[in-house]
Design a protein around this motif. Structure first.
Motif, PDB file in Angstrom:
ATOM      1  N   LEU A 128       0.842  -1.189   0.000  1.00 54.35           N
ATOM      2  CA  LEU A 128       0.000   0.000   0.000  1.00 54.35           C
ATOM      3  C   LEU A 128       0.883   1.247   0.000  1.00 54.35           C
ATOM      4  O   LEU A 128       2.000   1.234   0.537  1.00 54.35           O
ATOM      5  N   LYS A 167      -5.415  -3.494  -7.759  1.00 52.72           N
ATOM      6  CA  LYS A 167      -6.564  -3.105  -6.938  1.00 52.72           C
ATOM      7  C   LYS A 167      -7.103  -4.350  -6.265  1.00 52.72           C
ATOM      8  O   LYS A 167      -7.384  -5.353  -6.909  1.00 52.72           O
ATOM      9  N   ARG A 170     -11.137  -2.197  -2.201  1.00 55.45           N
ATOM     10  CA  ARG A 170     -11.039  -0.728  -2.264  1.00 55.45           C
ATOM     11  C   ARG A 170      -9.610  -0.235  -2.088  1.00 55.45           C
ATOM     12  O   ARG A 170      -9.367   0.965  -2.030  1.00 55.45           O
ATOM     13  N   SER A 171      -8.659  -1.133  -1.994  1.00 59.44           N
ATOM     14  CA  SER A 171      -7.260  -0.752  -1.775  1.00 59.44           C
ATOM     15  C   SER A 171      -6.482  -0.794  -3.090  1.00 59.44           C
ATOM     16  O   SER A 171      -6.708  -1.641  -3.937  1.00 59.44           O
ATOM     17  N   MET A 173      -2.638  -1.213  -4.446  1.00 54.00           N
ATOM     18  CA  MET A 173      -1.326  -1.671  -4.014  1.00 54.00           C
ATOM     19  C   MET A 173      -0.367  -1.608  -5.198  1.00 54.00           C
ATOM     20  O   MET A 173      -0.798  -1.603  -6.350  1.00 54.00           O
TER      21      MET A 173
END
Length: 183
Positions: A128, A167, A170-171, A173
């Motif tokens: 992240l 993706k 919702r993150s 990376m």
């Protein structure tokens, strides 16, 4: 209508039409001037992109022409309002000082993108932006980029094809792109 009200109505109608026509011409002039400014900005941005493509292969900033190393885009700064220029210079004063230090021959800090790529290279899996920023702050306490600057830098590296974006729900990376032995 009486004979007296017809000329009054007509004169008001003519007066209103003349006023509307004048306003229309004024707005056309404003739009023409705005289009000219946008065309100048387009030309400037096109020149910046051409320069970026021309010098994309230069990984070492010391190999860039002197103006590209030490100066912001002068043409745009001249046209910018004083308040915007002050905001820009206040936000980049540290960077300008670093460029001046580099020009005097003292050691220069590595680019944020290079640091982030080095951090990504130490991990096997995706990371992240927040994790990379936290790790950067830990390993380089003299650097304190905002989370947005880190994300922007990572997205710039994605656009250059140096890292990949993943993706997961919702993150977002990031991982380092595997380089071929021929590169």
């Amino acid at each position: 209508m009486t004979s007296q009200s017809a000329p009054t109505f007509r004169s008001r109608l003519v007066e209103q039409a003349a006023s509307d026509l004048e306003e229309n011409h004024r707005r056309q002039q404003e739009l023409t001037e705005r289009i000219m400014v946008l065309k100048q900005e387009e030309a400037l941005l096109t020149d910046i992109l051409k320069l970026a493509e021309r010098y994309e292969g230069f990984a070492d900033p010391s190999r860039l022409p002197e103006q590209l190393q030490n100066e912001p885009a002068v043409g745009k700064a001249k046209r910018a309002p004083a308040a915007a220029a002050a905001r820009r210079s206040a936000g980049t004063s540290r960077g300008a000082g670093e460029a001046a230090v580099g020009a005097k021959g003292k050691s220069r800090q590595p680019l944020l993108g290079d640091l982030l790529m080095a951090l990504l290279g130490k991990h096997d899996g995706p990371r992240l932006a927040k994790e990379l920023r936290d790790e950067l702050l830990e390993k380089h306490p003299d650097r304190n980029p905002t989370p947005q600057v880190v994300r922007n830098t990572l997205e710039s590296l994605v656009a250059k094809g140096r890292i990949q974006r993943h993706k997961q729900q919702r993150s977002v990376m990031y991982t380092l792109v595997e380089q071929d032995a021929t590169d």
